[in-house]
Design an enzyme around this catalytic site. Sequence first.
Site, PDB file in Angstrom:
ATOM      1  N   CYS A  21     -35.011   0.920 -36.820  1.00 17.41           N
ATOM      2  CA  CYS A  21     -33.835   0.645 -37.661  1.00 17.41           C
ATOM      3  C   CYS A  21     -34.109  -0.407 -38.731  1.00 17.41           C
ATOM      4  O   CYS A  21     -33.262  -0.644 -39.588  1.00 17.41           O
ATOM      5  CB  CYS A  21     -32.653   0.228 -36.795  1.00 17.41           C
ATOM      6  SG  CYS A  21     -32.012   1.607 -35.833  1.00 17.41           S
ATOM      7  N   ASN A  77     -24.679   5.270 -36.701  1.00 19.06           N
ATOM      8  CA  ASN A  77     -25.966   4.619 -36.987  1.00 19.06           C
ATOM      9  C   ASN A  77     -26.936   5.661 -37.555  1.00 19.06           C
ATOM     10  O   ASN A  77     -27.384   6.544 -36.831  1.00 19.06           O
ATOM     11  CB  ASN A  77     -26.510   4.006 -35.695  1.00 19.06           C
ATOM     12  CG  ASN A  77     -27.844   3.302 -35.895  1.00 19.06           C
ATOM     13  OD1 ASN A  77     -28.470   3.419 -36.962  1.00 19.06           O
ATOM     14  ND2 ASN A  77     -28.285   2.576 -34.890  1.00 19.06           N
ATOM     15  N   HIS A 112     -27.254  -3.742 -41.162  1.00 22.43           N
ATOM     16  CA  HIS A 112     -27.513  -2.461 -40.501  1.00 22.43           C
ATOM     17  C   HIS A 112     -26.301  -2.061 -39.657  1.00 22.43           C
ATOM     18  O   HIS A 112     -25.752  -2.886 -38.913  1.00 22.43           O
ATOM     19  CB  HIS A 112     -28.760  -2.600 -39.627  1.00 22.43           C
ATOM     20  CG  HIS A 112     -29.028  -1.405 -38.780  1.00 22.43           C
ATOM     21  ND1 HIS A 112     -29.156  -0.142 -39.302  1.00 22.43           N
ATOM     22  CD2 HIS A 112     -29.174  -1.277 -37.431  1.00 22.43           C
ATOM     23  CE1 HIS A 112     -29.384   0.713 -38.313  1.00 22.43           C
ATOM     24  NE2 HIS A 112     -29.393   0.050 -37.178  1.00 22.43           N
TER      25      HIS A 112
HETATM   26  O1  UT7 Z   1     -29.846   0.478 -34.330  1.00 19.99           O
HETATM   27  C1  UT7 Z   1     -30.773   0.153 -33.360  1.00 19.99           C
HETATM   28  C2  UT7 Z   1     -30.273  -0.815 -32.460  1.00 19.99           C
HETATM   29  N1  UT7 Z   1     -29.252  -0.293 -31.556  1.00 19.99           N
HETATM   30  C3  UT7 Z   1     -28.194  -1.020 -31.327  1.00 19.99           C
HETATM   31  O2  UT7 Z   1     -28.020  -2.052 -31.963  1.00 19.99           O
HETATM   32  C4  UT7 Z   1     -27.266  -0.613 -30.227  1.00 19.99           C
HETATM   33  C5  UT7 Z   1     -26.885  -1.832 -29.423  1.00 19.99           C
HETATM   34  N2  UT7 Z   1     -26.039  -1.567 -28.281  1.00 19.99           N
HETATM   35  C6  UT7 Z   1     -24.751  -1.151 -28.391  1.00 19.99           C
HETATM   36  O3  UT7 Z   1     -24.267  -0.913 -29.483  1.00 19.99           O
HETATM   37  C7  UT7 Z   1     -23.926  -1.067 -27.156  1.00 19.99           C
HETATM   38  O4  UT7 Z   1     -24.627  -1.667 -26.100  1.00 19.99           O
HETATM   39  C8  UT7 Z   1     -23.527   0.389 -26.748  1.00 19.99           C
HETATM   40  C9  UT7 Z   1     -22.527   0.936 -27.741  1.00 19.99           C
HETATM   41  C10 UT7 Z   1     -24.762   1.260 -26.704  1.00 19.99           C
HETATM   42  C11 UT7 Z   1     -22.862   0.367 -25.385  1.00 19.99           C
HETATM   43  O5  UT7 Z   1     -21.741  -0.504 -25.406  1.00 19.99           O
HETATM   44  P1  UT7 Z   1     -21.583  -1.628 -24.290  1.00 19.99           P
HETATM   45  O6  UT7 Z   1     -20.324  -2.313 -24.579  1.00 19.99           O
HETATM   46  O7  UT7 Z   1     -22.846  -2.456 -24.272  1.00 19.99           O
HETATM   47  O8  UT7 Z   1     -21.419  -0.782 -22.987  1.00 19.99           O
HETATM   48  P2  UT7 Z   1     -22.295  -0.827 -21.650  1.00 19.99           P
HETATM   49  O9  UT7 Z   1     -23.574  -0.102 -21.836  1.00 19.99           O
HETATM   50  O10 UT7 Z   1     -22.344  -2.233 -21.158  1.00 19.99           O
HETATM   51  O11 UT7 Z   1     -21.379   0.010 -20.701  1.00 19.99           O
HETATM   52  C12 UT7 Z   1     -20.046  -0.421 -20.322  1.00 19.99           C
HETATM   53  C13 UT7 Z   1     -19.393   0.666 -19.528  1.00 19.99           C
HETATM   54  C14 UT7 Z   1     -20.288   1.250 -18.426  1.00 19.99           C
HETATM   55  O12 UT7 Z   1     -19.480   1.565 -17.307  1.00 19.99           O
HETATM   56  P3  UT7 Z   1     -19.382   0.578 -16.051  1.00 19.99           P
HETATM   57  O13 UT7 Z   1     -20.786   0.431 -15.540  1.00 19.99           O
HETATM   58  O14 UT7 Z   1     -18.832  -0.717 -16.590  1.00 19.99           O
HETATM   59  O15 UT7 Z   1     -18.461   1.307 -15.137  1.00 19.99           O
HETATM   60  C15 UT7 Z   1     -20.826   2.497 -19.032  1.00 19.99           C
HETATM   61  O16 UT7 Z   1     -21.189   3.461 -18.069  1.00 19.99           O
HETATM   62  O17 UT7 Z   1     -19.068   1.768 -20.370  1.00 19.99           O
HETATM   63  C16 UT7 Z   1     -19.651   2.969 -19.857  1.00 19.99           C
HETATM   64  N3  UT7 Z   1     -20.041   3.804 -20.967  1.00 19.99           N
HETATM   65  C17 UT7 Z   1     -19.219   4.691 -21.563  1.00 19.99           C
HETATM   66  N4  UT7 Z   1     -17.947   5.038 -21.305  1.00 19.99           N
HETATM   67  C18 UT7 Z   1     -17.391   5.973 -22.111  1.00 19.99           C
HETATM   68  C19 UT7 Z   1     -21.243   3.840 -21.626  1.00 19.99           C
HETATM   69  N5  UT7 Z   1     -21.200   4.737 -22.616  1.00 19.99           N
HETATM   70  C20 UT7 Z   1     -19.964   5.289 -22.600  1.00 19.99           C
HETATM   71  C21 UT7 Z   1     -19.323   6.253 -23.386  1.00 19.99           C
HETATM   72  N6  UT7 Z   1     -18.041   6.570 -23.103  1.00 19.99           N
HETATM   73  N7  UT7 Z   1     -19.946   6.867 -24.400  1.00 19.99           N
END
Ligand code: UT7
Length: 329
Positions: A116, A286, A256
């Site tokens: 990225c 993204n 970004h």
């Molecule tokens: O461009 C390159 C660099 N990439 C980035 O900068 C991405 C950086 N990361 C992020 O943007 C975020 O970490 C994500 C958008 C990928 C995920 O968001 P998050 O707030 O960090 O969620 P998480 O992975 O901590 O998950 C929280 C909860 C989990 O459930 P539990 O374990 O709390 O029950 C996940 O299973 O949300 C759940 N979850 C979802 N629920 C509904 C994860 N993905 C989804 C989804 N829909 N798509």
Amino acid sequence: MSKITAAITAVGKYLPDYILTNEELETMVDTNDEWITTRTGIKERRILKGENKGSSFLGIHAAKDLLQKKNLDPKEIDLIIVATATPDMQAASTAAYVASQIGASNAFSFDLESACSSFLFGMSVAARYIESGRYKKVLLIGADKNSSMIDYTDRATCIIFGDGAGAVLFEPNEEGFGFHDEILRTDGKGREFLKVEAGGSVLPASHKTIDNKQHFVKQDGRSVFKNAVFNMSDVCERIMTTNELKNEDISWLVAHQANKRIIEATAGRIELEDEKVMMNIHKYGNTTSATLPLLLNDYEDQLKKGDKLIFTAFGGGFSWGAIYLTWAY
Ligand code: UT7
């Protein structure tokens, strides 16, 4: 003679027609519009459909858009850099194909890949070629067909990424506008957290890698998120300090577009008002190498000569950085 600075003098873009909405994703994986919107800020993304179309297809259209807007003869271009994490092929440069297809027959060209951060690092490279005085027109294209490496059964990644391309032209400027400073960094310890494991030289394609879904993007979102906020804020703060810029001096943050919360946290750290933060993640998600030039396209009408812009990006590798540039037109 005054010092040559490398200025952006034109922009162009291309987005494929197909719109993948949060509502459609709800029918594909266990997710919902409310979660995606509040956790990422994304409402929809574009997907390039059709056979035999790769990132070059996106890049060619973005370059043609720029050429037409600028009324520029492609034969005048000296160098084309295609920043991409999804090249058309593993061997044979995407940039060479793009150059031929747009008629840039006097240009040399190459691809540049740093996930990225590809476009941000490409800005640094393009600027050096201009500042050297040797080249007058460098076309930097950011193009990614992310849908080619996304598993549309993996809700952790498929909601984030989209396809698109943007292009910018760098030319010499003698009024002092353009590229001023950069802080660019990498840390290879980060590669475990965001990667496509197979298809490269470590793990060439095999039946096993396909069965194991190792040709898709895998991301530890939380680790990437934390590192992105910390490092983007850090380099933004440092480049402002080095260049004696206060937050009121900054016209725009061009960050970004990976997650709205990452962008807001970075802007908050340098105490920048929302109105100065370019944002289009809700429309495109993204798009990896295309996020920064797509922002410039969407905000081109609002940009004024002399505006002070801070660019920042964070991506796989890890790789990140900040660039300070003044707008030249
Ligand atoms: O461009 C390159 C660099 N990439 C980035 O900068 C991405 C950086 N990361 C992020 O943007 C975020 O970490 C994500 C958008 C990928 C995920 O968001 P998050 O707030 O960090 O969620 P998480 O992975 O901590 O998950 C929280 C909860 C989990 O459930 P539990 O374990 O709390 O029950 C996940 O299973 O949300 C759940 N979850 C979802 N629920 C509904 C994860 N993905 C989804 C989804 N829909 N798509």
